[in-house]
Each structure stands twice: as C-alpha cells, then as structure tokens.
Design a protein around this motif. Structure first.
Motif, PDB file in Angstrom:
ATOM      1  N   VAL A   1      -3.429   0.366  -3.451  1.00  0.00           N
ATOM      2  CA  VAL A   1      -2.572  -0.991  -3.321  1.00  0.00           C
ATOM      3  C   VAL A   1      -1.793  -1.505  -4.694  1.00  0.00           C
ATOM      4  CG1 VAL A   1      -2.835  -3.427  -2.860  1.00  0.00           C
ATOM      5  CG2 VAL A   1      -4.193  -1.829  -1.512  1.00  0.00           C
TER       6      VAL A   1
ATOM      7  N   SER B   1       0.917  -1.061  -0.132  1.00  0.00           N
ATOM      8  CA  SER B   1      -0.037  -0.047  -0.156  1.00  0.00           C
ATOM      9  C   SER B   1       1.008   1.243  -0.104  1.00  0.00           C
ATOM     10  CB  SER B   1      -0.941  -0.007   1.339  1.00  0.00           C
ATOM     11  OG  SER B   1       0.007   0.189   2.410  1.00  0.00           O
TER      12      SER B   1
ATOM     13  N   TRP C   1      -5.365   6.467  -0.485  1.00  0.00           N
ATOM     14  CA  TRP C   1      -4.129   5.444  -0.681  1.00  0.00           C
ATOM     15  C   TRP C   1      -4.527   4.423  -1.704  1.00  0.00           C
ATOM     16  CZ3 TRP C   1      -0.099   4.532   3.052  1.00  0.00           C
ATOM     17  CH2 TRP C   1       0.024   5.430   3.679  1.00  0.00           C
TER      18      TRP C   1
ATOM     19  N   ALA D   1      -5.915   0.271   2.890  1.00  0.00           N
ATOM     20  CA  ALA D   1      -5.111  -0.211   1.752  1.00  0.00           C
ATOM     21  C   ALA D   1      -4.080  -1.215   2.338  1.00  0.00           C
ATOM     22  CB  ALA D   1      -4.415   1.146   1.197  1.00  0.00           C
TER      23      ALA D   1
END
Length: 194
Positions: free
Chosen positions: A121, A108, A119, A184
C-alpha cells in the motif's frame, strides 16, 4: 506473526528504510498489521503534480502508542487492533499525534521487492501533513518499544500500529509485508484511497 511491518520514507534508489508497522485485518479488508512493513519509497499514487484532496468520512489520525496489551480494550480505554492472528489494545496520546487534513493518494499494488508475489500500500500526504508526519516520526524513532509505535486510526478504528525506527520525510510512505491483494486493497480503502 508474519514479517515485521515497517514504515519508511522515499529514497532516490527506491530502497526502503525499515520501520515497524502492522496493518489491520478485519476492518474492511485490511491486512495483518503487525506483520507488514511501511516503507517510504515510491510515490503513493501519482506524480508530484497530483492535487491533494480533503479527507472525507471519519478522520485519519497518526497517534503515538504509549502502551500495548493483549485483548480488546475496555470502552474508552484505547483502540482495539484486530489482526488475523490476535487482538491488541493500544493506548495512545491524542495530543502528541496528528490528524491528516489532505491526502494525495492511498493505493495498493504489487510489491516488486517481495519475490512471493506480495502486495503493498502506497500513501502520499499533502505537504503540510508531510511536515507534521516527519516531526512525529522523528520523535517516535528515539523511543523504545512499544512507545516507538504509531497507531494509524480512522474514526474510532485502529488500522495499524507500526514501530518507527527512523524519521520519514517527504510524505511518501509504503506499507509492505505479506499482504494479499484483497488485504492491500482493503487497507488502501480504509486509509482513504479510492
């Protein structure tokens, strides 16, 4: 629901291709799946020289969705995807999907494109899995909703179910949307990241 979830492949300009992908809440900190994009863009955690590592724990699978229904699935009838806004039953086809055998990384980080401090990933698959993933997403991109969705399943839990608008090649994916930091980080962990 929030922003659409998208899956995209890495492009030299780091601009993401839009693909719909939801991330899961309630499974170890995952986010709201139907509202976050997965984009191919930046590497998912390292340089091309990073070694892939075998998957440990329950298998990670990418499975084509054949039907979507509101509510939890009856036992054995599919995979229940729980988000912060709803619960959905996903029916999938195991034989047309793939199992991830080696993961380079899942991590993340802050999403520089999201001006509200969201955020993301990032995921990077090993070469063999990247090839199979490209073939799978190429096929899904030709289908109509909801059969263009890709269920991301770890063990017996659905983590996300994004729509796939185009093939994703190169094995580098980015999931973006309105994740907060804990969502995340939780999704990256659920995907097999450190």
């Amino acid at each position: 629901m929030g922003d659409p979830v998208r899956i995209t492949g890495l492009r030299a300009t780091a601009l993401a291709l839009s693909l719909g992908l939801p991330a899961l809440a309630g499974c170890g900190g995952g986010g709201e799946a139907f509202d976050r994009p997965i984009e191919a863009g930046s590497p998912a955690g390292g340089s091309a020289g990073d070694p892939a590592r075998p998957m440990t724990g329950p298998p990670l699978r990418f499975l084509p969705v054949t039907a979507v229904a509101p509510g939890a699935c009856a036992d054995g009838a599919g995979y229940t995807l729980r988000t912060s806004s709803d619960t959905t039953c996903l029916t999938t086809t195991e034989e047309d999907g793939m199992r991830v055998t080696r993961l380079v990384t899942a991590k993340s980080g802050l999403d520089p494109v999201n001006t509200q401090g969201g955020w993301k990933v990032e995921i990077e698959l090993a070469d063999r899995d990247a090839t199979a993933f490209a073939e799978l997403t190429r096929e899904l991109a030709t289908r109509t909703p909801p059969t263009n969705q890709l269920a991301i399943v770890r063990g017996d839990r659905a983590l996300s179910a994004p729509a796939v608008p185009s093939a994703i090649t190169g094995g580098k994916l980015e999931i973006t949307g309105s994740f907060d930091r804990s969502e995340a980080e939780g999704l990256a962990r659920d995907l097999g990241g450190a």
